[in-house]
Write a protein that holds these residues in place. Structure first.
Motif, short mmCIF file in Angstrom:
data_model
loop_
_atom_site.label_atom_id
_atom_site.label_comp_id
_atom_site.label_asym_id
_atom_site.label_seq_id
_atom_site.Cartn_x
_atom_site.Cartn_y
_atom_site.Cartn_z
N ALA A 188 25.01 -3.08 -6.80
CA ALA A 188 24.82 -4.17 -7.77
C ALA A 188 24.06 -5.31 -7.12
CB ALA A 188 26.18 -4.65 -8.27
N ARG A 189 22.93 -5.71 -7.76
CA ARG A 189 22.05 -6.71 -7.16
C ARG A 189 21.73 -7.80 -8.18
NH1 ARG A 189 17.04 -3.08 -5.54
NH2 ARG A 189 16.38 -4.95 -4.41
N LEU A 190 21.67 -9.03 -7.69
CA LEU A 190 21.27 -10.15 -8.53
C LEU A 190 19.76 -10.32 -8.38
CD1 LEU A 190 22.17 -12.45 -10.42
CD2 LEU A 190 22.49 -13.87 -8.39
N LEU A 191 19.01 -9.67 -9.23
CA LEU A 191 17.55 -9.66 -9.15
C LEU A 191 16.96 -10.67 -10.13
CD1 LEU A 191 16.95 -5.81 -8.97
CD2 LEU A 191 16.83 -7.43 -7.08
N GLU A 216 7.22 -0.94 -16.16
CA GLU A 216 6.48 -1.88 -15.33
C GLU A 216 7.42 -2.71 -14.45
OE1 GLU A 216 4.18 -0.65 -18.84
OE2 GLU A 216 6.14 -1.64 -18.68
N LEU A 217 8.57 -3.12 -14.99
CA LEU A 217 9.53 -3.87 -14.18
C LEU A 217 10.11 -2.98 -13.09
CD1 LEU A 217 11.07 -6.44 -13.57
CD2 LEU A 217 12.73 -5.82 -15.35
N ALA A 218 10.34 -1.71 -13.39
CA ALA A 218 10.81 -0.77 -12.37
C ALA A 218 9.79 -0.66 -11.23
CB ALA A 218 11.08 0.59 -12.99
N LEU A 219 8.51 -0.57 -11.57
CA LEU A 219 7.47 -0.51 -10.55
C LEU A 219 7.44 -1.80 -9.74
CD1 LEU A 219 4.61 1.18 -12.61
CD2 LEU A 219 5.72 2.14 -10.58
N PHE A 220 7.60 -2.94 -10.41
CA PHE A 220 7.60 -4.21 -9.70
C PHE A 220 8.78 -4.27 -8.73
CE2 PHE A 220 8.79 -8.58 -8.98
CZ PHE A 220 7.57 -9.19 -8.72
N ASP A 221 9.94 -3.79 -9.17
CA ASP A 221 11.13 -3.84 -8.32
C ASP A 221 10.94 -3.08 -7.01
OD1 ASP A 221 12.56 -5.38 -10.13
OD2 ASP A 221 13.62 -3.69 -11.02
N VAL A 222 10.23 -1.93 -7.07
CA VAL A 222 10.09 -1.10 -5.87
C VAL A 222 8.82 -1.44 -5.08
CG1 VAL A 222 11.36 0.79 -6.94
CG2 VAL A 222 8.87 0.78 -7.06
N ALA A 223 8.03 -2.39 -5.58
CA ALA A 223 6.73 -2.67 -4.96
C ALA A 223 6.85 -3.07 -3.50
CB ALA A 223 6.00 -3.76 -5.75
N ALA A 224 7.88 -3.87 -3.18
CA ALA A 224 8.03 -4.33 -1.80
C ALA A 224 8.68 -3.28 -0.90
CB ALA A 224 8.86 -5.61 -1.78
N GLU A 225 9.23 -2.22 -1.51
CA GLU A 225 9.96 -1.21 -0.74
C GLU A 225 9.09 -0.02 -0.38
OE1 GLU A 225 13.23 -0.13 -3.19
OE2 GLU A 225 13.94 -2.19 -3.45
N LEU A 226 8.05 0.25 -1.15
CA LEU A 226 7.23 1.45 -0.95
C LEU A 226 5.96 1.12 -0.17
CD1 LEU A 226 7.38 3.08 -4.50
CD2 LEU A 226 8.87 3.51 -2.54
N ALA A 261 3.42 -9.16 -13.04
CA ALA A 261 3.28 -9.68 -11.68
C ALA A 261 2.89 -11.16 -11.70
CB ALA A 261 2.24 -8.88 -10.91
N GLY A 262 2.10 -11.54 -12.69
CA GLY A 262 1.72 -12.94 -12.81
C GLY A 262 2.86 -13.84 -13.25
N GLN A 263 3.89 -13.26 -13.84
CA GLN A 263 5.02 -14.05 -14.33
C GLN A 263 6.12 -14.23 -13.30
OE1 GLN A 263 6.38 -11.77 -17.67
NE2 GLN A 263 4.71 -12.38 -19.02
N SER A 281 8.38 -13.99 -6.21
CA SER A 281 9.31 -12.88 -5.97
C SER A 281 8.68 -11.85 -5.03
CB SER A 281 9.69 -12.20 -7.29
OG SER A 281 10.29 -13.10 -8.19
N LYS A 282 9.54 -11.16 -4.29
CA LYS A 282 9.06 -10.10 -3.40
C LYS A 282 8.32 -9.04 -4.22
CE LYS A 282 11.61 -8.27 -0.29
NZ LYS A 282 12.74 -7.59 0.40
N GLY A 283 7.22 -8.57 -3.68
CA GLY A 283 6.48 -7.49 -4.33
C GLY A 283 5.35 -7.94 -5.22
N VAL A 284 5.15 -9.26 -5.38
CA VAL A 284 4.10 -9.74 -6.28
C VAL A 284 2.73 -9.26 -5.82
CG1 VAL A 284 2.86 -11.80 -7.06
CG2 VAL A 284 5.34 -11.74 -7.19
N ARG A 285 2.44 -9.43 -4.53
CA ARG A 285 1.12 -9.04 -4.03
C ARG A 285 0.89 -7.54 -4.22
NH1 ARG A 285 -0.51 -6.54 0.27
NH2 ARG A 285 1.55 -6.62 1.26
N GLN A 286 1.89 -6.75 -3.86
CA GLN A 286 1.76 -5.30 -3.99
C GLN A 286 1.61 -4.89 -5.45
OE1 GLN A 286 4.04 -7.01 -2.26
NE2 GLN A 286 4.76 -5.90 -0.44
N ALA A 287 2.35 -5.54 -6.34
CA ALA A 287 2.26 -5.20 -7.77
C ALA A 287 0.88 -5.55 -8.32
CB ALA A 287 3.35 -5.92 -8.55
#
Length: 353
Positions: free
Chosen positions: A110-113, A134-144, A185-187, A191-197
């Motif tokens: 459980a994460r407070l995202l 798209e939000l799922a992709l954004f969530d993993v952007a910093a991890e992949l 990503a612009g919104q 947040s982590k992963g913005v650049r990657q997204a």
């Protein structure tokens, strides 16, 4: 004494769990469409409605914010049951509404995202929500790793799902949109992963019908800093409207190109070299070639062996680059970057048609 009613389930999937959910929903839909097509070919038009759940049905319900009273309510058994139904890995990554609810167990992480300002959740069933593709992709952007993220984005933006049991590629509707990922990503501020997204949105290819089409398109279009040829992003499986003269030659008014470089007037077709063409296929390919010539479009056929050869791809890219008025890449380290990209994209894990 009556039995106490269980509290309704409350769970919102995020991150890799949401990404896996969309893959599962897409495969369920692809299988249903394939089964229906096979029935139609047998002349069986009964039971025409597709079963749920499936990706397009969930998306059709519309995106929404999580309910104002949302809080995580899911037992270990309920989480395990949901994971088993949709082939999700445990622990499930889920959203909580307050820091005190954060916890990690064998079934739930459980994460407070951060929540986006626009509605980005969809209801799978009462009490069960999933982050948008798209939000799922954004969530993993910093991890992949960057190539892994880009391939995941291309997969959700494709119009096929791989059948794990048979290796077949089954057609289904497109799930994610690059423009929506870019907007999201612009919104999301810092947040982590913005650049990657942002990068994934700028490079993603939509409407691919196979991993090889995706790989070919990325090799040609990614910037030289990533080992690509830096050509314009092609349109994949683009329905090209033919002029009347070309349509007469082809016998139909639309020609679908595997990759289409509009500004270069070049249509690229991928030939997997898996089977020898029969006479009918040869005839249809000749009609297509002649119709495109009447339309003023150059046709290039690229084989699997060409994709695997950097030297052969250099020649193909050179033809397209010349038509686009682009000069060859002059980076001193381009060959090393190019080799790295080929190894990452063409590894067995990336798939092939």
């Amino acid at each position: 004494m009556g039995m106490r009613a269980e509290a309704p389930l409350g769970i919102a999937l995020r991150g890799s769990s949401a990404l896996q959910m969309w893959r599962s929903l897409a495969l369920l839909e692809a299988r249903a469409l394939d089964e229906r097509q096979q029935r139609w070919e047998r002349g069986d038009f009964t039971h025409d409605a597709l079963p749920e759940p499936r990706a397009s049905a969930v998306l059709a319900r519309g995106r929404q914010n999580l309910p104002a009273d949302y809080s995580l309510r899911a037992s270990s058994d309920a989480a395990a049951s949901l994971a088993a139904r949709f082939s999700l890995d445990l622990p499930l990554q889920v959203q909580v509404s307050a820091a005190v609810q954060r916890r990690s167990t064998s079934t739930l992480k459980a994460r407070l995202l951060a929540l986006p300002p626009t509605p980005q959740f969809l209801m799978l069933e009462p009490g069960v929500f999933v982050a948008s593709p798209e939000l799922a992709l954004f969530d993993v952007a910093a991890e992949l790793e960057e190539p892994e993220l880009l391939l995941a984005a291309c997969e959700l933006c494709a119009i096929y799902s791989p059948e794990p049991d048979t290796g077949r590629l089954l057609e289904r509707p497109q799930i994610a949109r690059g423009a929506v990922l870019e907007e999201l990503a612009g919104q999301m501020g810092s947040s982590k992963g913005v650049r990657q997204a942002h990068f994934a949105a700028s490079a993603v290819l939509e409407r691919s019908r196979s991993p090889r089409e995706t790989q070919l398109g990325l090799i040609l279009s990614l910037p030289s800093s990533r080992g690509g040829y830096g050509l314009a992003r092609p349109l994949l499986n683009h329905p090209l409207e033919l002029c009347s003269a070309a349509a007469q030659v082809y016998g139909r008014g639309i020609c679908e190109c595997d990759l289409f470089f509009e500004k270069a007037s070049i249509a690229v077709f991928y030939d997997g070299e898996e089977t020898h063409l029969n006479r009918r296929q040869q005839h249809n390919d000749a009609l297509r070639h002649n119709a495109l010539a009447v339309q003023g479009i150059t046709e290039l056929v690229i084989t699997n062996s060409q994709i695997k050869s950097i030297e052969k791809m250099d020649r193909v890219a050179g033809i397209i680059a010349t038509a686009l008025g682009k000069k060859p890449c002059s980076r001193k380290d381009f060959k090393a970057r190019q080799l790295r990209l080929h190894r990452m994209l063409l590894s067995p894990a990336s798939g092939a048609r």
